[in-house]
Motif scaffolding. Sequence first.
Motif, mmCIF file in Angstrom:
data_model
loop_
_atom_site.group_PDB
_atom_site.id
_atom_site.type_symbol
_atom_site.label_atom_id
_atom_site.label_comp_id
_atom_site.label_asym_id
_atom_site.label_seq_id
_atom_site.Cartn_x
_atom_site.Cartn_y
_atom_site.Cartn_z
ATOM 1 N N ILE A 189 0.890 -1.126 0.038
ATOM 2 C CA ILE A 189 -0.120 0.103 -0.171
ATOM 3 C C ILE A 189 0.920 1.227 0.040
ATOM 4 N N GLU A 190 0.746 2.025 -0.967
ATOM 5 C CA GLU A 190 1.405 3.348 -1.018
ATOM 6 C C GLU A 190 0.561 4.330 -0.686
ATOM 7 N N ASN A 191 0.964 5.336 0.154
ATOM 8 C CA ASN A 191 0.323 6.476 0.555
ATOM 9 C C ASN A 191 0.461 7.454 -0.718
#
Length: 63
Positions: A57-59
């Motif tokens: 998961i990339e912010n």
Amino acid sequence: MNPIVLKCNGPSLECIGTVRLTPEAEKVVRRLREKTNLPIRQIVSEIIIQAESLIDIENGEED
């Protein structure tokens, strides 16, 4: 990386909701259905369950 395993035996899973696939994803799922003779909902469910640990998961916010 471990492959996602589709087991070709056992009872069919109940459907909980609806997901709309892109045309490319639909082609992939239909090819897998032809190879395994499993219901599409079971194929997609197994892929999602088995792939969860492979997803990063990339912010979108920069620091």
